[in-house]
Design a protein around this motif. Structure first.
Motif, PDB file in Angstrom:
ATOM      1  N   GLN A  97       0.779  -1.250   0.000  1.00  0.00           N
ATOM      2  CA  GLN A  97       0.000   0.000   0.000  1.00  0.00           C
ATOM      3  C   GLN A  97       0.809   1.298   0.000  1.00  0.00           C
ATOM      4  N   GLN A  98       1.892   1.283  -0.763  1.00  0.00           N
ATOM      5  CA  GLN A  98       2.690   2.516  -0.834  1.00  0.00           C
ATOM      6  C   GLN A  98       1.879   3.670  -1.432  1.00  0.00           C
ATOM      7  N   GLY A  99       0.951   3.334  -2.343  1.00  0.00           N
ATOM      8  CA  GLY A  99       0.132   4.395  -2.952  1.00  0.00           C
ATOM      9  C   GLY A  99      -0.790   5.022  -1.921  1.00  0.00           C
ATOM     10  N   ALA A 100      -1.472   4.153  -1.171  1.00  0.00           N
ATOM     11  CA  ALA A 100      -2.425   4.652  -0.169  1.00  0.00           C
ATOM     12  C   ALA A 100      -1.700   5.334   0.991  1.00  0.00           C
ATOM     13  N   ARG A 101      -0.652   4.679   1.483  1.00  0.00           N
ATOM     14  CA  ARG A 101      -0.011   5.183   2.706  1.00  0.00           C
ATOM     15  C   ARG A 101       0.907   6.381   2.440  1.00  0.00           C
ATOM     16  N   LEU A 102       1.651   6.307   1.326  1.00  0.00           N
ATOM     17  CA  LEU A 102       2.735   7.279   1.135  1.00  0.00           C
ATOM     18  C   LEU A 102       2.400   8.351   0.089  1.00  0.00           C
ATOM     19  N   THR A 103       1.876   7.901  -1.075  1.00  0.00           N
ATOM     20  CA  THR A 103       1.608   8.876  -2.145  1.00  0.00           C
ATOM     21  C   THR A 103       0.517   9.856  -1.730  1.00  0.00           C
ATOM     22  N   THR A 104      -0.566   9.353  -1.133  1.00  0.00           N
ATOM     23  CA  THR A 104      -1.646  10.281  -0.750  1.00  0.00           C
ATOM     24  C   THR A 104      -1.156  11.210   0.361  1.00  0.00           C
ATOM     25  N   TRP A 105      -0.304  10.700   1.233  1.00  0.00           N
ATOM     26  CA  TRP A 105       0.242  11.503   2.345  1.00  0.00           C
ATOM     27  C   TRP A 105       1.069  12.662   1.793  1.00  0.00           C
ATOM     28  N   GLU A 106       1.943  12.321   0.823  1.00  0.00           N
ATOM     29  CA  GLU A 106       2.795  13.352   0.233  1.00  0.00           C
ATOM     30  C   GLU A 106       2.012  14.390  -0.552  1.00  0.00           C
ATOM     31  N   LEU A 107       1.121  13.907  -1.439  1.00  0.00           N
ATOM     32  CA  LEU A 107       0.484  14.832  -2.378  1.00  0.00           C
ATOM     33  C   LEU A 107      -0.522  15.745  -1.693  1.00  0.00           C
ATOM     34  N   THR A 108      -1.242  15.199  -0.710  1.00  0.00           N
ATOM     35  CA  THR A 108      -2.233  16.053  -0.046  1.00  0.00           C
ATOM     36  C   THR A 108      -1.540  17.146   0.774  1.00  0.00           C
ATOM     37  N   GLN A 109      -0.330  16.854   1.276  1.00  0.00           N
ATOM     38  CA  GLN A 109       0.416  17.907   1.994  1.00  0.00           C
ATOM     39  C   GLN A 109       0.771  19.068   1.087  1.00  0.00           C
ATOM     40  N   ASP A 110       0.940  18.763  -0.202  1.00  0.00           N
ATOM     41  CA  ASP A 110       1.265  19.822  -1.164  1.00  0.00           C
ATOM     42  C   ASP A 110      -0.003  20.444  -1.762  1.00  0.00           C
ATOM     43  N   GLY A 111      -1.155  20.015  -1.267  1.00  0.00           N
ATOM     44  CA  GLY A 111      -2.418  20.589  -1.755  1.00  0.00           C
ATOM     45  C   GLY A 111      -2.772  20.127  -3.153  1.00  0.00           C
ATOM     46  N   ILE A 112      -2.210  19.004  -3.612  1.00  0.00           N
ATOM     47  CA  ILE A 112      -2.516  18.493  -4.958  1.00  0.00           C
ATOM     48  C   ILE A 112      -3.738  17.570  -4.846  1.00  0.00           C
ATOM     49  N   PRO A 113      -4.833  17.900  -5.539  1.00  0.00           N
ATOM     50  CA  PRO A 113      -6.052  17.094  -5.402  1.00  0.00           C
ATOM     51  C   PRO A 113      -5.785  15.634  -5.787  1.00  0.00           C
TER      52      PRO A 113
END
Ligand code: MRU
Length: 352
Positions: free
Chosen positions: A200-216
Motif C-alpha cells: 500500500q505505498q500508494g495509499a499510505r505514502l503517495t496520498t500523504w505526500e500529495l495532499t500535503q502539497d495541496g494536490i487534489p
C-alpha cells in the motif's frame, strides 16, 4: 509548492544515516538513525527506506558506515579494503531489483579504489561522496520534473502507481516530481493514486505526500484503473522505475504492467520517470531483471490479521516488468527518451 515536510527522506547527519521510517507512515512520522552496516542492511530489507533512488543513497551511506566501523577494528589498509568490499556485496544483497542500490555502492567502491591515502582519508571520501549523491538526487528530480511537466496536458488527471515521490528519493520525487512541477504550472491538474497492494505505498505514502502539497488526489484500489480509463477519466499515467533494461523494458512495483496494458488499450499515454542511474545498460531486456520475492505475510495479512485461508498457496513478487512497447516515453534528467528505446538509451549513454 514544495513538499511540506522539508526534511530529506534520507540524510547523513553526524556519522549516522537519518531516515524517515516509512513502515509507520502515515499513522506516525518518525526518523531513525542508522549507525552500522547491519542496521542499514535491515533498514533496506525491511523497507524503512524504500524506493529505488532512496535505496541507492542508503547503500552509499551504508558503505560509509562500514568504513567507519572497519577503521576501528582492522590492522592495516589491505584488510580494510578487503573487508570493505565484502560489506559492499552484503549491502547490495539486501534487495535485488532496484539497480540504484548496486549503482551507488559500486560508485563508492570505485572511489575507494581511486582514493590514495590513509583509511581515515578513504572513510572521509566515502562520507563526502554520500552527501554529494544525496544533494545531486534532488537536483536530478527537479530536472526530470521540468521535462516531464512539458508533456502533461492542461487540466489532466494523472494516474500513478506505488510511490515514486519525495519518500522514494532524497526529496521531490521522480513520477511525483513530474506531478509537482506540472501542478506548479497548472493548479488544475489532479491525481489518481493506486492503492498498490500488498504494501500500500500508494495509499499510505503517495496520498500523504500529495495532499500535503495541496494536490487534489483520489485514492483508488488497484483493480479500478481500467474502469476509470474506459470512462475517459484518466489522461496520462506516470510511474517510477526500479530497473530499466537497455531496450527500455521497465521493472517497477507489481501491478505496473497491468496499468500499462490498460493504458495501451485505452490509448492513454504511459510514462516512466527515472534517473539515468536506474537504467542498467548491462542487461539487454527485462527478462534479465531479478524480481524480488517478498514475505508471504504481506499477502496473507493486513494489519497483523489473517485475511485468507491459512492453507492457501502464496506467491508474492514485489515487481513486474512492463515491456517497452507499452511505454510512451522515459522521462530522465537528460530529457524524455522516446521509442525506439534501444537507440535513445544508447544515445543518452554515449560517452558515459
Ligand atoms: O518496494 P518499493 O516500495 O521499494 O518499490 C518502489 C517502487 O516500485 C517505485 O515505483 C520505484 O522504486 C521508483 S521510486 C522513484
Amino acid at each position: 509548492m514544495a513538499f511540506k515536510s522539508k526534511i530529506k527522506t534520507i540524510e547523513w547527519v553526524e556519522n549516522v544515516s537519518r531516515m524517515i521510517d516509512q513502515t509507520i507512515l502515515p499513522k506516525e512520522f518518525k526518523t531513525v538513525d542508522i549507525a552500522t552496516t547491519e542496521g542499514m542492511y535491515k533498514a533496506i530489507k525491511d523497507m524503512i527506506v524504500r524506493g529505488a533512488p532512496a535505496i541507492g543513497i542508503a547503500g552509499a551511506h551504508g558503505l560509509a558506515l562500514s568504513a567507519i566501523e572497519l577503521s576501528k577494528s582492522v590492522k592495516n589498509k589491505e584488510e580494510f579494503l578487503n573487508k570493505l568490499s565484502e560489506k559492499a556485496e552484503y549491502l547490495k544483497s539486501s534487495r535485488p531489483t532496484a539497480v540504484n542500490l548496486m549503482w551507488a555502492v559500486d560508485k563508492q567502491m570505485k572511489l575507494t579504489q581511486e582514493t590514495q591515502g590513509s583509511i581515515e582519508e578513504i572513510t572521509q571520501a566515502l562520507i563526502q561522496n554520500g552527501i554529494k549523491l544525496e544533494n545531486e538526487d534532488i537536483e536530478i528530480n527537479k530536472k526530470m520534473g521540468d521535462y516531464g511537466a512539458e508533456v502533461v496536458p492542461k487540466g489532466a488527471t494523472i494516474l500513478t502507481h506505488c510511490n515514486a515521490g519525495a519518500l522514494a528519493t532524497v526529496g521531490y520525487g521522480t513520477a511525483l516530481g513530474v506531478i509537482r512541477s506540472a501542478f506548479a504550472k497548472d493548479p488544475t491538474i489532479k491525481v489518481f493514486a493506486d492503492e498498490t497492494r500488498p504494501r500500500q505505498q500508494g495509499a499510505r505514502l503517495t496520498t500523504w505526500e500529495l495532499t500535503q502539497d495541496g494536490i487534489p488526489t483520489t485514492l483508488i484500489t488497484d483493480g479500478m484503473c481500467s474502469y476509470f480509463m474506459s470512462k475517459g477519466m484518466i489522461d496520462m499515467v506516470v510511474v517510477g522505475a526500479d530497473r530499466i533494461a537497455a531496450n527500455g523494458d521497465t521493472a517497477n512495483k507489481i501491478g505496473t504492467y497491468t496499468v500499462a496494458i490498460a493504458a495501451k488499450y485505452h490509448k492513454v499515454p504511459f510514462y516512466i520517470a527515472a534517473p539515468l542511474s536506474t537504467i542498467d545498460i548491462s542487461i539487454k531486456s527485462g527478462e534479465e531483471i531479478p524480481i524480488e520475492e517478498r514475505n508471504h505475510e504481506e499477502v496473507t495479512h493486513i494489519n497483523g490479521d489473517w485475511i485468507c485461508a491459512q492453507e492457501v498457496n502464496i506467491i508474492n513478487p514485489g515487481f513486474d516488468v512492463t515491456p517497452n512497447e507499452l511505454i510512451t516515453g522515459i522521462i530522465t534528467e537528460k530529457g524524455i527518451l522516446k521509442p525506439n528505446f534501444t537507440d535513445s538509451i544508447k544515445e543518452v549513454f554515449k560517452g558515459r
